[in-house]
Scaffold this active site. Structure first.
Site, PDB file in Angstrom:
ATOM      1  CB  SER A 154      14.252  -2.462  -3.483  1.00  0.00           C
ATOM      2  OG  SER A 154      12.973  -2.932  -3.422  1.00  0.00           O
ATOM      3  CD  GLU A 156      14.351  -3.078   2.786  1.00  0.00           C
ATOM      4  OE1 GLU A 156      13.173  -2.858   3.030  1.00  0.00           O
ATOM      5  OE2 GLU A 156      14.569  -3.365   1.561  1.00  0.00           O
ATOM      6  CG  HIS A 173      11.362   0.157   0.124  1.00  0.00           C
ATOM      7  ND1 HIS A 173      12.071  -1.016   0.700  1.00  0.00           N
ATOM      8  CD2 HIS A 173      11.208  -0.201  -0.916  1.00  0.00           C
ATOM      9  CE1 HIS A 173      12.266  -1.903  -0.375  1.00  0.00           C
ATOM     10  NE2 HIS A 173      11.728  -1.310  -1.477  1.00  0.00           N
TER      11      HIS A 173
END
Length: 330
Positions: free
Chosen positions: A114, A231, A300
């Site tokens: 992330s 992502e 995620h």
């Protein structure tokens, strides 16, 4: 610059937990205990940066505190790996305060995903040290649905053989940390082939929006020969943000040297469908000639596999839908 691969982990090694983005203060005591137990079950010993519980109005801590914990973790010869507590929004604040020579002279595992995308890619670019996009310390607090994630963590950090990345059997994106017992899992259909083809290259990427924070700075890795692992997470009008962030990346001067793209799975709330994804990708002519697959187990949703930023990957995607994805760990 030649890639520097950190040593593999061995039983009894010390792992340091730091908070380069959000504070550990946001993690419940119960989940912290579960995470500690799960990591120690792997045969590892945990220690914590002195500032991990510092928490400010941004649910983070001062730049000085975060950099201090990062530097101390790399400088300590007893520490063999560094785990981020969790993601967040501001690890890029650290980049111009980091002693990259210290890191280069003391190579070791750094793992997180992330927001940690900014830190991992910048360190790889500045030092050549291969970093890792993978589970956080907090991820180990998950009771159910974590076996796949833990298995790939173990395989990439304890073993030296090449990894074949197989799709998980099921996945979820529920708020597991709020209710550990009542989980909703979905059957995983496996990889989606957007453009068939074969490619080999170095892995660059992680969270797309966070990677974009490095564009135009001295911390952005070269895309020459890259297989991009990308992502995106729910953040405002997610599909539109994904489209324009991807478009911005495609406009990079060296994007034409990209070998392939692997997209991580989107959250349900994201609203992405195969039809929408194919439409978005078709609007970008630079993507028509490279292999592209989607619905890979990272990002995620849960579970995720861990991959090396700066390491190498091989992709064989057939029009029939058959996919072989492997990672060289060194």
């Amino acid at each position: 610059m030649s890639a520097i691969f950190p040593n593999k982990l061995q039983l009894g090694d010390e792992v340091r937990v730091i908070a380069p983005s959000r504070s550990m203060k946001i993690i419940s005591d119960a989940n912290k205990v579960l995470a500690i137990q799960a990591i120690e079950k792997l045969g590892l010993n945990l220690t914590f940066g002195k500032n991990v519980d510092e928490c400010d109005i941004m649910l983070s801590s001062s730049i000085q505190s975060r950099v201090q914990d990062l530097h101390e973790a790399f400088a300590d010869k007893n520490i063999k790996a560094i785990l981020a507590v969790i993601g967040g929004y501001n690890s890029n604040q650290l980049l111009d305060s980091i002693d990259y020579e210290l890191i280069k002279q003391n190579p070791k595992i750094l793992c997180g995903f992330s927001d940690i995308t900014a830190l991992g890619n910048a360190i790889y670019h500045k030092t050549g040290l291969v970093t890792y996009s993978g589970v956080h310390f907090s991820s180990f607090g998950m009771k159910l649905g974590f076996d796949y994630s833990c298995d790939y963590f173990r395989r990439i950090f304890f073993d030296s053989s090449r990894i074949s990345v197989e799709p998980s059997r099921e996945w979820t994106d529920d708020a597991w940390y709020l209710d550990q017992e009542n989980r909703v899992f979905h059957k995983n259909p496996g990889y989606t082939v957007i453009n068939p083809g074969n490619a080999e290259g170095k892995i660059i990427g992680g969270n797309l929006g966070t990677l974009q924070l490095l564009r135009g700075t001295s911390y952005m890795p070269s895309l020459d020969g890259a297989i991009l692992f990308l992502e995106e997470c729910v953040n405002g009008p997610a599909i539109y943000e994904f489209d324009r962030n991807l478009q911005s990346l495609v406009l990079a001067p060296d994007f034409h040297k990209v070998k392939a793209i692997v997209f991580g799975r989107f959250e349900e709330e994201f609203g992405m469908t195969d039809e929408i994804l194919r439409y978005i990708l078709a609007t970008k002519s630079a993507l028509k000639t490279i292999p592209i697959i989607a619905n890979a187990d990272f990002g995620h949703t849960t579970p995720i596999f861990t991959f090396p930023i700066g390491g190498s990957a091989a992709l064989n995607a057939e029009s029939s839908g058959t996919v072989q994805l492997s990672i060289e760990k060194h």
